[in-house]
Design a protein around this motif. Structure first.
Motif, PDB file in Angstrom:
ATOM      1  N   LEU A  55       0.288 -34.180 -35.435  1.00 47.59           N
ATOM      2  CA  LEU A  55       0.017 -33.101 -36.377  1.00 47.59           C
ATOM      3  C   LEU A  55       0.602 -31.857 -35.733  1.00 47.59           C
ATOM      4  N   LEU A  56       1.697 -31.383 -36.306  1.00 42.28           N
ATOM      5  CA  LEU A  56       2.469 -30.317 -35.673  1.00 42.28           C
ATOM      6  C   LEU A  56       2.390 -29.058 -36.510  1.00 42.28           C
ATOM      7  N   GLY A  57       2.138 -27.937 -35.865  1.00 39.59           N
ATOM      8  CA  GLY A  57       2.133 -26.686 -36.610  1.00 39.59           C
ATOM      9  C   GLY A  57       1.872 -25.529 -35.684  1.00 39.59           C
ATOM     10  N   PRO A  58       2.154 -24.299 -36.144  1.00 32.32           N
ATOM     11  CA  PRO A  58       1.948 -23.131 -35.291  1.00 32.32           C
ATOM     12  C   PRO A  58       0.457 -22.896 -35.073  1.00 32.32           C
ATOM     13  N   SER A  59       0.156 -22.105 -34.088  1.00 30.75           N
ATOM     14  CA  SER A  59      -1.221 -21.779 -33.749  1.00 30.75           C
ATOM     15  C   SER A  59      -1.936 -21.142 -34.948  1.00 30.75           C
ATOM     16  N   GLY A  60      -3.143 -21.601 -35.233  1.00 28.37           N
ATOM     17  CA  GLY A  60      -3.926 -21.030 -36.320  1.00 28.37           C
ATOM     18  C   GLY A  60      -3.707 -21.679 -37.669  1.00 28.37           C
ATOM     19  N   THR A  82      -0.380 -30.792 -31.789  1.00 29.00           N
ATOM     20  CA  THR A  82       0.433 -29.969 -30.891  1.00 29.00           C
ATOM     21  C   THR A  82       1.154 -28.875 -31.678  1.00 29.00           C
ATOM     22  N   HIS A  83       1.523 -27.800 -30.966  1.00 28.83           N
ATOM     23  CA  HIS A  83       2.374 -26.804 -31.614  1.00 28.83           C
ATOM     24  C   HIS A  83       3.775 -26.856 -31.018  1.00 28.83           C
ATOM     25  N   ASP A  84       3.996 -27.864 -30.149  1.00 33.10           N
ATOM     26  CA  ASP A  84       5.267 -27.991 -29.460  1.00 33.10           C
ATOM     27  C   ASP A  84       6.106 -29.041 -30.187  1.00 33.10           C
ATOM     28  N   GLN A  85       7.145 -28.590 -30.903  1.00 34.44           N
ATOM     29  CA  GLN A  85       7.895 -29.521 -31.746  1.00 34.44           C
ATOM     30  C   GLN A  85       8.607 -30.586 -30.919  1.00 34.44           C
ATOM     31  N   LEU A 140      -8.121 -42.245 -31.744  1.00 36.68           N
ATOM     32  CA  LEU A 140      -8.260 -41.279 -30.660  1.00 36.68           C
ATOM     33  C   LEU A 140      -7.633 -39.963 -31.106  1.00 36.68           C
ATOM     34  N   LEU A 141      -8.434 -38.897 -31.016  1.00 37.18           N
ATOM     35  CA  LEU A 141      -7.948 -37.580 -31.422  1.00 37.18           C
ATOM     36  C   LEU A 141      -7.608 -36.785 -30.176  1.00 37.18           C
ATOM     37  N   LEU A 142      -6.407 -36.237 -30.140  1.00 35.71           N
ATOM     38  CA  LEU A 142      -5.993 -35.450 -28.972  1.00 35.71           C
ATOM     39  C   LEU A 142      -5.626 -34.049 -29.431  1.00 35.71           C
ATOM     40  N   ASP A 143      -6.401 -33.065 -28.968  1.00 32.87           N
ATOM     41  CA  ASP A 143      -6.174 -31.690 -29.411  1.00 32.87           C
ATOM     42  C   ASP A 143      -5.383 -30.924 -28.347  1.00 32.87           C
ATOM     43  N   GLU A 144      -4.110 -30.801 -28.559  1.00 35.42           N
ATOM     44  CA  GLU A 144      -3.209 -30.131 -27.607  1.00 35.42           C
ATOM     45  C   GLU A 144      -3.578 -30.494 -26.174  1.00 35.42           C
TER      46      GLU A 144
END
Ligand SMILES: Nc1ncnc2c1ncn2[C@@H]1O[C@H](COP(=O)(O)OP(=O)(O)O)[C@@H](O)[C@H]1O
Ligand SMILES: [Mg+2]
Lengths: 301, 374
Positions: free
Chosen positions: B36-41, B191-194, B155-159
């Motif tokens: 799940l990719l996207g900018p912060s917020g 992550t927010h890192d593409q 499994l959920l991995l938050d950044e």
């Protein structure tokens, strides 16, 4: 020129370094000095005086003076004569401490996690009683618990108390007073511990199959332990030596060790009073040591 | 049905009047590595928390296979989380942290499983330590082990790699990917890192402002972005304004500031009126002005080189076009290509097949990484 500078350089640097270290050491002692002096004059000297007084010949008097005879029987007299009061002091202080934990933990928890923007106000309210004197607050409990007070009315209506039952001048009144007076000393350290607890740890607990109750037992409580230990000590120790609550809210049958010591000093029986004080102190130190060991928090206190 | 895909249906989450997640539909296939990719917020954490049960959706449902788990308390869900800040229990040893979930479920002999799990994350010798005595990367692996040992369905991995330095992050990306392949559990990796998302995931969902902009394989997202946001957030793009002149089943003819360009029809997200004509910088070639072309390339002529950065494997040029826009061109340093200097006059050309068309109502700079985000 450059050679000379090279020679002088290191030497010049070394001297201030040495001075610096000495200064730093000196600063440490200077910072210690006021506190150490204070403790020497107002703790060590009185403690030595107290212990020696407890070994004076009890046949002396304030006017005639006392003789140092290493009369250790003062201790036997103290423990034999005031055993029940000593025991009662620990019982009351222990009960008040348990009551303070039961009241204080939920309160501290609520302030730390649920109060939101009311947090500061609630903390001020916890401290607010200190704005009036201990004595006046305890006196007002006389009115609250008195036979004409609304509390007794309600208790009688609910048949918790018989038609001629009392609240004032009972062990209940003394323990209530102790609990009330020392509650802030329980709440504040508990709050300080809980405040530091990362709420994400509670979420992690829930995520790892722990019910809210298990999360409390396995995560919240162990992490609140330093606050709980500090709070119980700050409540139990002064409560065990307290005499105001028993004096104002109790009867001769609820007398605590503090009352006896107070009376003995007032009556001029210095050696026995001193022996009783030292006994109380030793008992508290022993209890606290065992307690702190058991709760595994030596490094935290 | 034996598959237990994770399915979010019209999930919305509001905090007061603020909508953090807006009518989100998402299917994560069982056993996949999903990013799940996207900018912060943009609502990534909130989405994960709703799957974990730590946040309740304002509306919508979360299914795991046949089972509706929307109403389950977090400790009842067969889902575990690796928290952004790890959230390791500071008062417990590493081994006890890892054993926590097993003990809560009444597993008797945890010792062997804990040993195996610590071996998997290469921390056997640290079993007796406290979390505070470990480095960031080691703590991260403990958090992973603590969640994985429960064999959750998801499994959920938050950044999980956000706090690590670049080198360790690259290393852990490979580790995580290896572990996922080994255990075969569904991973939802936020992550927010593409670059991280591209290297690790089978499927990426690009999220922006509480909604999914596009979902697909990394290659598809990169080659065929559906929105200006995706085209800019995943890598970089040149977007030039143009008008559609003609369209056939094969291709679309566009007028771009007087030049006629072609784009394949199947890469046209919009093929009417005004469009953004998109081209990735590495697909563009630079040629000295007025060189002859007859290979059917798309050509934009009249550029002037304004900036040259040499970055080893490639050289990155900026060329100012006659209409004032600066376009990016990345030339591989193969030695076969001419090099240019600022002030040189150049033409830009590329294969029509690499051209994509986007809806011109979207902002051209959506998803462009700002200086302060880097
Ligand atoms: N408990 C909350 N109360 C109010 N707003 C919140 C809360 N949690 C998150 N938000 C808001 O929701 C938006 C999305 O947050 P989040 O899901 O954490 O984003 P991300 O993980 O993508 O960075 C943010 O604007 C954030 O401020
Ligand atoms: Mg987040």
């Amino acid at each position: 020129m450059s050679a000379a500078a090279a020679h002088v350089g290191p030497g010049e640097q070394q001297v201030p370094q040495g001075q610096d270290e000495r200064k730093r050491g000196l600063t440490g002692y200077l910072l210690l000095l006021p506190g150490a002096l204070w403790l020497l004059v107002f703790f060590v000297v009185p403690l030595v005086t107290l212990i020696s007084t407890s070994l004076y010949d009890p046949s002396g008097s304030v006017f005639a003076g006392y003789e140092m005879t290493f009369h250790w029987r003062n201790y036997v007299d103290a423990v034999q004569g005031y055993g029940p009061q000593l025991w009662r002091s620990f019982l009351y202080a222990g009960t008040a401490t348990v009551a303070a934990v039961l009241l204080g933990f939920p309160l501290a928890y609520a302030i730390a996690f649920k109060a939101g923007r009311w947090k500061n106000l609630m903390l001020i309210l916890v401290i607010a009683p200190f704005f009036t004197s201990f004595l006046i607050r305890t006196l007002s409990w006389q009115m609250l618990l008195g036979d004409n007070g609304w509390l007794v009315d309600i208790f009688r209506t609910l048949q918790i108390l018989g038609p001629d039952g009392h609240l004032l001048a009972t062990p209940f009144a003394v323990v209530t007073g102790l609990t009330y007076n020392f509650l802030p000393f329980m709440v504040l350290p508990l709050y300080a511990s809980l405040e530091k607890l990362d709420p994400r740890l509670l979420e992690a607990g829930a995520d790892l199959y722990a019910t809210p109750l298990t999360t409390f037992r396995k995560v919240t409580l162990p992490l609140a332990m330093p606050g709980l230990v500090a709070g119980t000590l700050l409540t139990f120790i002064p409560a065990a030596g307290d005499y105001i609550n028993s004096e104002l809210l109790g009867t001769p049958n609820t007398r605590m060790i503090g009352n006896e010591i107070q009376d003995l000093f007032a009556a001029g029986s210095y050696p026995v009073a001193a022996a009783l004080s030292v006994t109380l102190m030793a008992a508290i130190v022993a209890l606290v040591t065992v307690y702190v060991r058991r709760s595994g928090s030596e490094e935290l206190v | 049905m034996t598959r237990s895909d994770l399915v979010l249906s019209s999930v919305t989450k509001r905090f007061g009047s603020f909508t953090a997640v807006d009518d989100l539909d998402l299917t994560v296939p069982e056993g996949s590595f999903f990013a799940l990719l996207g900018p912060s917020g943009c609502g990534k954490t909130t989405t994960l928390r709703m799957v974990a049960g730590l946040e309740e959706p304002t509306s919508g449902t979360v299914h795991l296979g046949d089972q509706d788990i929307s109403g389950l308390r977090p400790y009842k869900r067969p889902v575990n989380t690796v928290f952004q800040s790890y959230a390791l229990f500071p008062h417990l040893s590493i081994a006890e942290n890892v054993a926590f979930g097993l003990r809560r479920r009444g597993v008797k002999d945890v010792k062997q499983q804990v040993g195996e799990m610590l071996e998997l994350v290469e921390l056997e010798q640290y079993a007796g330590r406290r979390p505070a005595q470990l480095s960031g990367g080691q703590q991260q692996r403990v958090a992973l082990a603590r969640a994985l040992i429960n064999r959750p369905q998801v499994l959920l991995l938050d950044e999980p790699l956000g706090a690590l330095d670049l080198k360790l992050r690259r290393q852990m990306q490979i580790e995580l990917k290896r572990i996922q392949t080994e255990v075969g559990i569904t991973f939802v990796h936020v992550t927010h890192d593409q670059e991280e998302a591209m290297t690790m995931a089978d499927t990426i969902a690009v999220m922006n402002g509480g909604v999914i902009e596009q979902m697909g394989r990394p290659l598809d997202l990169y080659e065929n972005p559906a929105t200006t946001f995706v085209s800019n957030f995943l890598g970089q793009s040149n977007l030039v304004g143009g008008q559609v002149l003609e369209r056939s089943s094969q291709s679309v003819l566009i007028d771009v500031h007087g030049s006629k360009l072609l784009a394949p029809s199947d890469r046209a997200r919009s093929a009417e009126g005004d469009v953004w004509v998109g081209i990735r910088p590495e697909k563009v070639f630079l040629a000295a002005a007025e060189s002859e072309f007859d290979d059917g390339s798309n050509l934009l002529a009249g550029g002037v080189v304004t900036d040259v950065s040499y970055v080893g494997v490639s050289t990155q040029y900026l060329a100012r076009m006659p209409w004032g826009q600066e376009l990016m061109v990345f030339e591989q340093n193969t030695g076969a290509r001419d090099s240019f200097r600022p002030g040189d006059r150049v033409d830009l050309h590329w294969m029509p097949a690499h051209t994509f068309l986007l809806d011109a109502t979207q902002a051209a700079d959506a998803g462009v990484e700002k200086e302060e985000d880097l």
